[in-house]
Structure formats: C-alpha cells, structure tokens
Scaffold this active site. Structure first.
Site, mmCIF file in Angstrom:
data_model
loop_
_atom_site.group_PDB
_atom_site.id
_atom_site.type_symbol
_atom_site.label_atom_id
_atom_site.label_comp_id
_atom_site.label_asym_id
_atom_site.label_seq_id
_atom_site.Cartn_x
_atom_site.Cartn_y
_atom_site.Cartn_z
ATOM 1 N N ASP A 86 0.849 -1.187 0.000
ATOM 2 C CA ASP A 86 0.000 0.000 0.000
ATOM 3 C C ASP A 86 0.893 1.250 0.000
ATOM 4 O O ASP A 86 1.805 1.371 0.825
ATOM 5 C CB ASP A 86 -0.859 -0.055 1.273
ATOM 6 N N ALA A 217 -11.278 5.372 2.489
ATOM 7 C CA ALA A 217 -12.712 5.082 2.357
ATOM 8 C C ALA A 217 -13.322 4.489 3.630
ATOM 9 O O ALA A 217 -14.395 3.898 3.589
ATOM 10 C CB ALA A 217 -12.936 4.146 1.174
HETATM 11 P P1 13P Z 1 -8.696 5.020 5.766
HETATM 12 O O1 13P Z 1 -7.815 5.897 6.613
HETATM 13 O O2 13P Z 1 -9.940 5.747 5.372
HETATM 14 O O3 13P Z 1 -9.001 3.736 6.428
HETATM 15 O O4 13P Z 1 -7.931 4.724 4.397
HETATM 16 C C1 13P Z 1 -7.074 3.625 4.281
HETATM 17 C C2 13P Z 1 -6.290 3.638 3.033
HETATM 18 O O5 13P Z 1 -6.557 4.330 2.077
HETATM 19 C C3 13P Z 1 -5.140 2.738 2.973
HETATM 20 O O6 13P Z 1 -4.422 2.898 1.797
HETATM 21 O O1 G3H Z 2 -3.154 4.846 3.553
HETATM 22 C C1 G3H Z 2 -2.441 4.670 4.524
HETATM 23 C C2 G3H Z 2 -2.677 3.523 5.426
HETATM 24 O O2 G3H Z 2 -3.731 3.817 6.293
HETATM 25 C C3 G3H Z 2 -1.420 3.104 6.131
HETATM 26 O O3 G3H Z 2 -1.038 3.964 7.144
HETATM 27 O O4 G3H Z 2 1.473 4.204 7.026
HETATM 28 O O5 G3H Z 2 0.212 4.507 9.185
HETATM 29 O O6 G3H Z 2 0.473 2.236 8.176
HETATM 30 P P1 G3H Z 2 0.357 3.711 7.919
HETATM 31 ZN ZN ZN Z 3 -4.477 4.938 1.062
#
Ligand code: 13P
Ligand code: G3H
Ligand code: ZN
Length: 314
Positions: A86, A217
């Site tokens: 991610d 989301a």
């Molecule tokens: P939220 O903070 O809305 O849960 O978004 C998560 C997200 O986009 C992770 O990539």
């Molecule tokens: O979009 C971001 C995710 O919520 C991940 O957040 O870098 O704090 O793990 P993080």
């Molecule tokens: Zn994200």
C-alpha cells in the site's frame, strides 16, 4: 519464492469479476498477527475475496521476515487472497515487496508532476509484470490527514482529462483516484459533504471496465467512536464516508475499497472496553482476543453493507 508459493493471487481476475458482478474487493490493512487473523476470519466466514494491504511503515513494524512468516502460516488456498503493498513510495520499495512475495503493489507517485508520475508507474509496471504482479498507481491527491487532527485544505481531485493517457502510457492495472475521500478518522467537516460523483462518472466514462480504487474510504462507524470516547478516548468529530456514498461509488466502477482506520477504531474500542470491564486482567491474550473479534465483526459488516463482496470468492 513467488507469491504463488504462498497461495496468493494478483488482482487481475478479482477486479474483472468485481466489475462484472458489481462489487468491490475490500483492501484491509494489517500490521500484526491479530489484525491479519481478524481480516482473514472475516473474509473466509463471508466467502469474500480480499486484498491484504501492508504499508511501508507496517512492513517496517512487522519486519519482512515476520510478515512473510505470518502469511505462510495462514495457509491460503489459491484463488481469493492478494498481498498488496500500500502506498509504495519508490521503485525500490515495490521491487523489494515483489521479491518478498507480494502479488500486487501500489506505486504512489501522486505528488509528482504528471509526466514523472507516469514514468515512475511505467517503470514499476514493466518490472512487476515480468513476475505477473499487478500494479496500482494514483492520480490526484487525497486531502486530509498527514496530521490526524487537522484538515488539509489542499485537495487535488483527479482530472478526468488525464486518466486515459495515464493508464495507456503507464501500463498499470488499476488506478486510485481522488474524489473527496481522505485518510484517517477526520474526513468531513459536516454531514452534508458528498463525494464528487460527477468526477467519478467522467472517469468511469473515459475508462470503461477499468478497475478504479478508492483510498481513504473508511466509514468511521460512530458506535466505535462513541465507545472510545466514553471510555477515555478523545476522537472529537471523527467522521467517515457514509455507507450509501460508498455503495454508490461501487456501482460506478470502484472495485477496490481501502479500509484501515475502521479496523484501528475496532481494535482500540475493544481494548478500552476490555480494560474497563476487566480491570483485574493483565493477560494480553484476553484483550487482544477481544480486539481481534471486534475487527472481524466490523470487517464482516462492511463486506455486507458496503463492498457487496460476500459469497464472491472464486
Ligand atoms: P482510511 O484511513 O480511510 O481507512 O484509508 C485507508 C487507506 O486508504 C489505505 O491505503
Ligand atoms: O493509507 C495509509 C494507510 O492507512 C497506512 O497507514 O502508514 O500509518 O500504516 P500507515
Ligand atoms: Zn491509502
């Protein structure tokens, strides 16, 4: 080792099916054993496909070896689980994840000028596709939360005029777009704010049948916020994206919905409740079990109420 050795799949067939049958594959973030187990329990119990999302900071927190050890320990049967990086911040981060056994990566060049974003996405896609790994990139930037408690007024919605060129020249497999969502628990200043469905409609028109992704989301379930605040927390004015707006987005080609904050809230609410209800307990397994169960319950609710992905596992 490749991702196939872990029983994982890339997102290609998942997204094709999601578009065909009108649902979104949930991308739930995890960062430890309990969150991973909780998400997998929810998706197996509901026969839902799932994208297990790991941010770079979550990878650092778990360490790559522990992370892949847990993935191996889950014993997935091939078909319905993708392991996804991610917000990969560089080519090297994506390359490392692919070598570890990830089946899907996001290269997040959304803050770069358009040409540089395209070039970076293309470089990652060319590399990833050699290993049959799928690639997500982002066009437009999400407003909000770099600092959890302040709204950023800076929001650059995705420009529909750029999407066809971006997808064609980069060769990516899915595109994250900015239509008014934001990361974290403070997404909206008031209850009347709507996502920019006009922009989504234009993008979907430009890119028919192409997988679109919604970050930021989380719906920020108010019962979880209430529990946390009643038991000593301080999440003032936490607000998410209402379920009806997310369902509408799903009906318009959004086929991956990212949720992290909601699971964090479920975890935190369960811990606060467990501490309040059982002040004599000091066995972490007891309160972590409560946390795990609360995340599962919330994921199941979202799979049913928002994603429409129940019983869509292949
Ligand atoms: P939220 O903070 O809305 O849960 O978004 C998560 C997200 O986009 C992770 O990539
Ligand atoms: O979009 C971001 C995710 O919520 C991940 O957040 O870098 O704090 O793990 P993080
Ligand atoms: Zn994200």
């Amino acid at each position: 080792m490749t991702y196939k050795d872990f029983g994982l799949v890339n997102t290609r067939a998942m997204f094709a099916d999601a578009i065909k049958r009108g649902y979104a594959v949930p991308a739930f973030n995890f960062y430890n054993m309990e969150t991973l187990q909780a998400i997998c329990r929810a998706t197996t119990d509901t026969h839902s496909p799932v994208i297990l999302a790991v941010s770079e900071s979550a990878m650092k927190y778990m360490t790559p070896d522990m992370l892949m050890g847990m993935i191996r320990g889950m014993g997935f049967t091939p078909g319905n689980v993708a392991l996804h990086l991610d917000h990969g911040g560089s080519f090297e981060a994506c390359e490392k994840a692919i070598k570890m056994g990830f089946s899907s990566v996001m290269i997040d060049g959304s803050k770069l000028p358009l040409d540089e974003n395209i070039a970076l996405a293309r470089r990652v896609a060319e590399y990833a596709h050699q290993f049959d790994v799928t690639v997500e990139a982002e066009l437009g930037t999400l407003s909000g939360i770099e600092d959890e408690n302040t709204f950023s007024d800076v929001s650059h919605y995705t420009n529909p005029a750029d999407v066809v060129r971006f997808v064609r020249e980069s060769g990516i497999d899915s595109l994250a777009i900015a239509i008014g969502t934001s990361h974290g628990a403070y997404k909206r200043k008031n209850d009347n704010e709507e996502l920019r469905f006009d922009i989504l409609a234009e993008i979907a028109r430009e890119l028919p049948e192409f997988p679109l992704v919604l970050h930021g989301a989380s719906s920020i379930p108010q019962h979880l916020v209430k529990t946390i605040n009643e038991l000593g927390g301080a999440l003032k004015d936490a607000r998410g994206i209402p379920a009806d707006q997310l369902r509408r987005a799903v009906s318009m080609n959004i086929c991956k919905i990212n949720v992290d904050s909601d699971s964090r809230l479920a975890f935190t609410a369960a811990l606060r409740k467990s501490f309040a209800d059982n002040p004599e307990n000091f066995d972490p397994r007891k309160y972590l079990t409560a946390a795990r169960e609360n995340i599962t319950e919330n994921c199941i609710a979202e799979i049913r109420d928002i994603m429409n992905s129940e019983n869509k596992a292949m």
